[in-house]
Design an enzyme around this catalytic site. Structure first.
Site, PDB file in Angstrom:
ATOM      1  N   GLU A   1      33.293  29.830  14.363  1.00 49.76           N
ATOM      2  CA  GLU A   1      32.935  30.765  13.462  1.00 49.76           C
ATOM      3  C   GLU A   1      33.529  32.059  14.481  1.00 49.76           C
ATOM      4  O   GLU A   1      33.025  32.328  15.599  1.00 49.76           O
ATOM      5  CB  GLU A   1      31.214  31.054  13.606  1.00 49.76           C
TER       6      GLU A   1
ATOM      7  N   CYS B   1      29.749  40.237  14.239  1.00 50.03           N
ATOM      8  CA  CYS B   1      31.108  39.506  13.772  1.00 50.03           C
ATOM      9  C   CYS B   1      31.474  39.989  12.444  1.00 50.03           C
ATOM     10  O   CYS B   1      32.814  39.950  11.849  1.00 50.03           O
ATOM     11  CB  CYS B   1      31.184  37.915  13.869  1.00 50.03           C
TER      12      CYS B   1
END
Length: 471
Positions: free
Chosen positions: A215, A249
Site C-alpha cells: 500500500e 496517502c
C-alpha cells in the site's frame, strides 16, 4: 543485533509451529474469539489510544476517534459479520469436459505473515491488515513505525494483553528491525509506506518468493471542472487537507481547476476555511502537527523552492517551525519542475493548476506514475465519464475526496507505482488467503479416459475436434 536475530527466529519458529499444528485446521470460532478480544481491548482503552497518538503528533482526540478507532472497530465488526461467507468454499462449474467431476475453491490461510505499518495513521494502519490476517486464519508478526513511539509502545502492550506470542507479536525498533524480519520466509508480507521503501521490501520478499501487498502512495489529482459545485468542493478538499494535517496517502496533491472558475474557487476556499476553522487553528484541537523535524523540513523546503521560482500562495502559508505545524495552504503558478508537483507532499499543502482542456489534463496525468487516488468534482456526467475512463488510479471518487478509503465493501489499494494488491473487508481477507483449487473425480469411467492413448482411433480424433469446437 544477535539478540534481535534470536528473538525474530524464535517467534517465527513458534508461530510456524502453532500455525501448522493448531491454527491451520482450527474452526472459525477460534479466529472470531481473537477478534472479539481485540475489539473489547480497543473499546476499553479508547482514551489511551487517543493520548498516545496525541503524544506522537498532537492529533486531536476527535480525529483519532473517527480516523483511527472507528475504522479499526468497524473492520473487526465487518469481519465478524462476514467471515463465514468469506471463508466458505466457492463451487466452480466444469462443463461437459468435466462430466462427473465436482470442483471448488477452498479458502485456506497462507500462514505466518509480516505486517510493516506506517506512522501516519499509526494505530489503524497497523491493525487493519492484522485484522484481515487474523480473520483469514494467519499468525502475525507486526512491525509498527519508530516515528510514532508512543503508539507503537501501546500496540506492543495491546499484543501482550490480547494475544499469545504465537498468535501476534509486535517488534519495536528502527529500520534494522525491519531488515532482520525481512530475512525470514514469511507466507505473506503486507507493507504500507512509500514507493521507495516498497521496492526494498519487495526485493527482500522476492528472495523467498513471498507474496506481497504493498500500500503505497502517489501524486493524487483532483479535477474541478466548470460545472463543479465550488462551495461543496472547497469544504470537502479543505477538510481532507486538514485531517491528520494531510499526512494521508489518499490526500489531494494537485487541483486541476477550469480557468473560468479558478477565482471563484479561491474565494470558496477562503470561506470554507472560516466555516471549518472559525477560531483559527489550535494545534492538538483542530489540527495535528507534522510527525517530526525531518518531515517538516522537507515540506518547508518544497514550499520554499516553489516560492523562489515564482509560485504564489492563495490560501494559508503559515508555518510554525517550533511546533512543526503548517496551515492548510493552496499554491498556484508552481513550475512543473518543482518538487511540489513531482513528489507526494504528505502535508496540508496543495497545488492549484488552471486548465482549459480536460482532454489535455487527462493526457498529462497519463504520463505520470499511477496515483493511489484520483478525484473529480463535476455536475457533468459526460466529464465524469471521460475522466474516469481516461485516467488510471488505485481508487477514484466523484464529488468528494478521501472517503472511498473507509467504504468496507470496496477494495483499497494502488496500481503500479502506488501499490500492489488490495485491502479491506473481503479483499483484505483474500490477500492473506490461498485460494486452492480442488477437483474430485469419480472412480472408473470418466470423460477424460475418452482421450487416453492410443491416439490413432478415428472416433478419438472426432472427439477432440468436437471438444475444440464446442467445449
Amino acid at each position: 543485533m544477535e539478540a534481535l536475530k534470536n528473538q525474530v527466529s524464535e517467534v517465527f519458529a513458534l508461530q510456524r509451529e502453532y500455525f501448522l499444528n493448531h491454527l491451520k485446521s482450527a474452526p472459525l470460532s477460534v479466529r472470531k474469539y481473537k477478534l472479539k478480544k481485540l475489539k473489547k481491548w480497543i473499546l476499553a482503552h479508547e482514551n489511551e489510544i487517543c493520548s498516545a497518538i496525541h503524544a506522537d503528533f498532537k492529533k486531536p482526540y476527535f480525529e483519532t476517534r473517527i480516523s483511527e478507532i472507528f475504522p479499526t472497530v468497524s473492520a473487526i465488526r465487518h469481519a465478524l459479520q462476514n467471515m463465514d461467507n468469506w471463508a466458505s468454499a466457492d463451487y466452480a462449474e466444469g462443463g461437459l469436459g468435466y462430466l462427473f467431476t465436482s470442483s471448488k475453491i477452498r479458502k485456506e490461510p497462507k500462514g505466518v505473515v509480516l505486517v510493516i505499518s506506517p506512522w501516519n495513521y499509526p494505530f489503524m494502519l497497523a491493525l487493519e491488515p492484522a485484522i484481515s490476517a487474523i480473520a483469514a486464519g494467519c499468525t502475525v508478526m507486526l512491525k509498527p513505525s519508530e516515528n510514532t513511539p508512543h503508539t507503537s509502545e501501546l500496540l506492543k502492550k495491546m499484543a501482550e494483553e490480547v494475544f499469545k506470542p504465537e498468535e501476534l507479536t509486535v517488534f519495536l525498533g528502527d529500520y534494522t528491525v525491519s531488515q532482520e524480519l525481512l530475512k525470514k520466509s514469511f507466507n505473506h508480507l503486507f507493507f504500507t509506506g512509500s514507493p521507495q521503501v516498497g521496492k526494498i521490501v519487495m526485493k527482500a520478499a522476492a528472495e523467498h518468493l513471498t507474496s506481497v501487498t504493498l500500500e503505497l502512495g502517489g501524486m493524487n489529482p483532483a479535477v474541478l471542472d466548470e460545472t463543479a459545485d465550488l462551495k461543496d468542493a472547497a469544504e470537502k478538499i479543505l477538510w481532507a487537507k486538514g485531517m491528520n494535517s494531510a499526512q494521508t496517502c489518499v490526500s489531494v496533491n494537485e487541483m486541476y481547476v477550469h480557468e473560468s472558475v479558478k477565482d471563484k474557487l479561491v474565494d470558496a476556499l477562503h470561506k470554507a476555511e472560516k466555516k471549518l476553522y472559525p477560531r483559527g487553528y489550535e494545534q492538538g484541537e483542530d489540527m495535528s502537527v507534522l510527525v517530526n523535524e525531518q518531515h517538516f523540513s522537507k515540506v518547508k523546503e518544497m514550499v520554499t523552492e516553489a516560492l523562489d521560482k515564482g509560485a504564489k500562495t492563495l490560501l494559508g502559508g503559515e508555518m510554525d517551525d517550533a511546533n512543526r505545524w503548517i496551515s492548510p495552504t493552496v499554491m498556484a503558478d508552481v513550475p512543473k519542475e518543482c518538487k511540489l508537483r513531482n513528489e507526494e507532499i504528505f502535508a496540508p499543502v496543495v497545488v492549484l493548476t488552471a486548465y482549459s482542456d480536460l482532454d489535455q489534463v487527462i493526457s498529462d496525468l497519463q504520463e505520470k506514475p499511477v496515483p493511489l487516488s484520483a478525484y473529480i468534482f463535476s455536475k457533468s456526467r459526460k466529464n465524469q465519464k471521460k475522466f474516469l475512463a481516461g485516467i488510471q488510479a488505485g481508487t477514484t471518487c466523484v464529488n468528494d475526496t478521501t472517503i472511498q478509503f473507509a467504504q468496507p465493501n470496496l477494495p483499497f489499494g494502488g496500481h503500479g507505482n502506488s501499490g500492489i494488491g488490495k485491502a479491506h473487508g473481503k479483499f483484505g481477507f483474500l490477500e492473506f488467503t490461498n485460494q486452492r483449487a480442488e477437483l474430485r473425480q469419480r472412480r472408473g469411467f470418466t470423460s477424460a479416459k475418452l482421450i487416453y492413448p492410443p491416439y490413432d482411433k478415428k472416433w478419438k480424433q472426432l472427439i477432440v475436434k468436437t471438444f475444440i469446437k464446442w467445449l
